[in-house]
Design a protein around this motif. Structure first.
Motif, PDB file in Angstrom:
ATOM      1  N   ASN A 135       0.807  -1.221   0.000  1.00  0.00           N
ATOM      2  CA  ASN A 135       0.000   0.000   0.000  1.00  0.00           C
ATOM      3  C   ASN A 135       0.840   1.271   0.000  1.00  0.00           C
ATOM      4  OD1 ASN A 135      -2.554  -1.168  -0.152  1.00  0.00           O
ATOM      5  ND2 ASN A 135      -2.744  -1.380   2.068  1.00  0.00           N
ATOM      6  N   THR A 136       2.118   1.171   0.347  1.00  0.00           N
ATOM      7  CA  THR A 136       3.004   2.345   0.315  1.00  0.00           C
ATOM      8  C   THR A 136       3.626   2.566  -1.066  1.00  0.00           C
ATOM      9  OG1 THR A 136       5.045   1.166   0.914  1.00  0.00           O
ATOM     10  CG2 THR A 136       3.638   1.933   2.724  1.00  0.00           C
ATOM     11  N   GLY A 137       3.464   1.595  -1.969  1.00  0.00           N
ATOM     12  CA  GLY A 137       4.062   1.719  -3.292  1.00  0.00           C
ATOM     13  C   GLY A 137       5.282   0.865  -3.512  1.00  0.00           C
ATOM     14  N   GLY A 177      17.748   5.013   3.295  1.00  0.00           N
ATOM     15  CA  GLY A 177      17.793   5.553   1.943  1.00  0.00           C
ATOM     16  C   GLY A 177      19.215   5.695   1.433  1.00  0.00           C
ATOM     17  N   LYS A 178      20.151   5.996   2.323  1.00  0.00           N
ATOM     18  CA  LYS A 178      21.553   6.107   1.910  1.00  0.00           C
ATOM     19  C   LYS A 178      22.088   4.768   1.426  1.00  0.00           C
ATOM     20  CE  LYS A 178      22.789   9.979   4.941  1.00  0.00           C
ATOM     21  NZ  LYS A 178      23.577  10.393   6.129  1.00  0.00           N
ATOM     22  N   GLU A 207       8.423   6.017   4.017  1.00  0.00           N
ATOM     23  CA  GLU A 207       8.541   7.469   3.848  1.00  0.00           C
ATOM     24  C   GLU A 207       9.944   7.953   4.212  1.00  0.00           C
ATOM     25  OE1 GLU A 207       7.036  11.361   6.302  1.00  0.00           O
ATOM     26  OE2 GLU A 207       5.549   9.782   5.968  1.00  0.00           O
ATOM     27  N   ASP A 208      10.482   7.452   5.326  1.00  0.00           N
ATOM     28  CA  ASP A 208      11.821   7.858   5.768  1.00  0.00           C
ATOM     29  C   ASP A 208      12.898   7.397   4.789  1.00  0.00           C
ATOM     30  OD1 ASP A 208      10.695   9.011   7.979  1.00  0.00           O
ATOM     31  OD2 ASP A 208      11.258   7.407   9.367  1.00  0.00           O
ATOM     32  N   ILE A 254      12.605   6.786   1.510  1.00  0.00           N
ATOM     33  CA  ILE A 254      12.537   7.553   0.264  1.00  0.00           C
ATOM     34  C   ILE A 254      13.048   8.973   0.476  1.00  0.00           C
ATOM     35  CG2 ILE A 254      10.991   8.484  -1.501  1.00  0.00           C
ATOM     36  CD1 ILE A 254      11.511   5.433  -1.635  1.00  0.00           C
ATOM     37  N   ARG A 255      12.679   9.589   1.595  1.00  0.00           N
ATOM     38  CA  ARG A 255      13.161  10.950   1.879  1.00  0.00           C
ATOM     39  C   ARG A 255      14.689  10.964   1.978  1.00  0.00           C
ATOM     40  NH1 ARG A 255      14.802  12.350   6.402  1.00  0.00           N
ATOM     41  NH2 ARG A 255      13.525  10.835   7.536  1.00  0.00           N
ATOM     42  N   GLU A 256      15.258  10.002   2.700  1.00  0.00           N
ATOM     43  CA  GLU A 256      16.709   9.963   2.851  1.00  0.00           C
ATOM     44  C   GLU A 256      17.400   9.657   1.524  1.00  0.00           C
ATOM     45  OE1 GLU A 256      18.609   8.231   6.494  1.00  0.00           O
ATOM     46  OE2 GLU A 256      19.548   6.923   5.012  1.00  0.00           O
ATOM     47  N   PHE A 257      16.774   8.791   0.716  1.00  0.00           N
ATOM     48  CA  PHE A 257      17.304   8.468  -0.612  1.00  0.00           C
ATOM     49  C   PHE A 257      17.424   9.741  -1.458  1.00  0.00           C
ATOM     50  CE2 PHE A 257      16.564   7.400  -5.086  1.00  0.00           C
ATOM     51  CZ  PHE A 257      17.481   6.389  -5.313  1.00  0.00           C
ATOM     52  N   GLU A 258      16.367  10.543  -1.478  1.00  0.00           N
ATOM     53  CA  GLU A 258      16.368  11.771  -2.272  1.00  0.00           C
ATOM     54  C   GLU A 258      17.360  12.789  -1.710  1.00  0.00           C
ATOM     55  OE1 GLU A 258      14.997  12.131  -5.096  1.00  0.00           O
ATOM     56  OE2 GLU A 258      13.817  10.286  -5.101  1.00  0.00           O
ATOM     57  N   GLU A 259      17.448  12.884  -0.391  1.00  0.00           N
ATOM     58  CA  GLU A 259      18.419  13.802   0.215  1.00  0.00           C
ATOM     59  C   GLU A 259      19.843  13.383  -0.118  1.00  0.00           C
ATOM     60  OE1 GLU A 259      17.482  13.698   4.347  1.00  0.00           O
ATOM     61  OE2 GLU A 259      15.742  15.035   4.167  1.00  0.00           O
TER      62      GLU A 259
END
Length: 313
Positions: A34-36, A176-177, A297-298, A300-305
C-alpha cells in the motif's frame, strides 16, 4: 522513480519488503504494498492452508501488487506452489534451492519469478534458469545466508558485471543512503528485511522486536553453516551452539540441538533465551518500531536527500 524493477512489478518505488519466516504475514505484506513498494508474504513458516488464508486476507487489504517468498528447502512445496497458482498470485520469490526446479513451472502459469542468491555463480544459474530478476544478498543479512561471507558492497558489482537481468540488492540495507549506495554499485532496486521486522505490522513477537531495537554492533553472528547458514542474535541458544562447536559436532548433533520450531519459538513466540532470533547486522542502526508507511517514507526521503549530496562530492 521508474526503472526496471518498478516496471517489472508495477510498483512506485524499487523496494521489496523481504518475505521472512515468522515476520511477514498478510498485514506486513499488504501494508508494504500500500506504500508503493512490493510486499511479500513469507511462506516458509506457513502450512499450505495457512498460506492460502494469508494470501486471501492480503488481497482484501490491498489492491496493489504483492508476492510470496518460497524457501524451497521446506516440505509441502508442491502444495504451496499449487495454492499460489490457485489464488492467482502473480509474483514469486524463490530461495534456498535450485531455481531450475520451479522457474519454468511458475512462468508457464504467468508468474513473475525472482530468485535469491548469495554469489555470482548462483546468479548466473538463476539467469540461465529463466528467472525475471535476482536478489543478490550479502552476508550482512539476517536469516539463511551464503556460506562464502561475501559482503553486499562486494557482491552487487560482481553480480552486475555478469548478468543482464534486473538485479535487486539485499543485506545490510535499511536506509535511503544504503539504497542509493547499492544502486550506484549497479542494483536496480533493494530488498529490505530487518527494518520491516521492527514495524507495527510485522508478525514478530513484541519482545523480539525490542531485541532488534536494542541490538548493537557485534550482537549478531553467522552460524550453523553445516545446515543452512543463519545470522542470529547472541542469546543462550546461540551460546549453546558455540559450546557444541568446541566438540567438533557432526551435522546430526547440530540438527539435534536445533530441534524443531526453534525459529517460531524465538521470533513468533518471544522466547529470547531458547529461541532462534534471526536478524541482520543492520539491526544496530534500527532504533525504533514504527508503522511501515513511516519506514518507507523515511527511506525515500533519505534516498532523495542523499542524491542531492552527490554533486557536492
Amino acid at each position: 522513480m521508474q526503472n526496471r524493477i518498478t516496471q517489472l512489478f508495477n510498483i512506485k518505488y524499487p523496494i521489496i519488503q523481504a518475505g521472512m519466516v515468522w515476520n511477514s504475514g498478510w498485514r506486513l505484506a499488504s501494508a508494504s504494498s500500500n506504500t508503493g513498494i512490493l510486499g511479500l508474504i513469507g511462506a516458509g513458516s506457513m502450512y499450505p492452508e495457512v498460506l492460502r488464508e494469508h494470501i486471501q486476507k492480503c488481497k482484501k487489504a490491498t489492491n496493489k501488487p504483492f508476492g510470496v517468498n518460497v524457501p524451497m528447502l521446506y516440505p509441502n512445496i508442491q502444495d504451496i506452489m499449487n495454492i499460489i497458482v490457485e489464488e492467482d498470485v502473480k509474483i514469486v520469490f524463490t530461495s534456498a534451492g535450485n531455481p531450475k526446479t520451479w522457474t519454468s513451472w511458475l512462468k508457464n502459469r504467468g508468474i513473475t519469478v525472482v530468485h535469491v542468491v548469495s554469489s555470482v555463480k548462483f546468479a548466473l544459474k538463476a539467469q540461465e534458469a529463466g528467472v525475471d530478476a535476482v536478489v543478490a544478498e550479502g552476508f550482512e543479512a539476517g536469516g539463511h545466508n551464503g556460506r562464502d561471507e561475501t559482503t553486499t558492497l562486494t557482491l552487487i558489482p560482481m553480480v552486475k558485471e555478469q548478468i543482464k537481468i534486473p538485479l535487486i540488492a539485499a543485506g545490510g540495507i535499511a536506509t535511503g543512503k544504503a539504497m542509493l549506495a547499492t544502486m550506484i554499485l549497479g542494483a536496480d532496486g533493494v530488498q529490505i528485511g530487518s527494518r520491516f521486522v521492527a514495524s507495527d505490522e510485522s508478525s514478530a513477537h513484541d519482545a523480539f522486536k525490542q531485541v532488534v531495537v536494542d541490538a548493537k554492533e557485534g550482537d549478531t553472528q553467522l552460524t550453523l553453516k553445516e545446515l543452512a547458514p543463519v545470522r542470529l542474535i547472541k542469546n543462550k541458544f546461540y551460546d549453546d551452539i558455540q559450546e557444541l562447536y568446541k566438540k567438533a559436532p557432526t551435522v546430526e548433533e547440530l540438527k539435534n540441538l536445533l530441534g524443531r520450531a526453534r525459529a517460531k519459538k524465538g521470533m513468533f513466540e518471544g522466547d529470547l533465551v531458547e529461541g532462534e532470533l534471526e536478524i541482520g547486522q543492520i539491526a544496530g542502526l534500527i532504533h525504533d518500531v514504527k508503522p511501515v508507511a513511516k519506514i518507507v517514507e523515511d527511506i525515500i526521503r533519505e534516498f532523495e536527500e542523499a542524491k542531492g549530496i552527490l554533486p557536492k562530492l
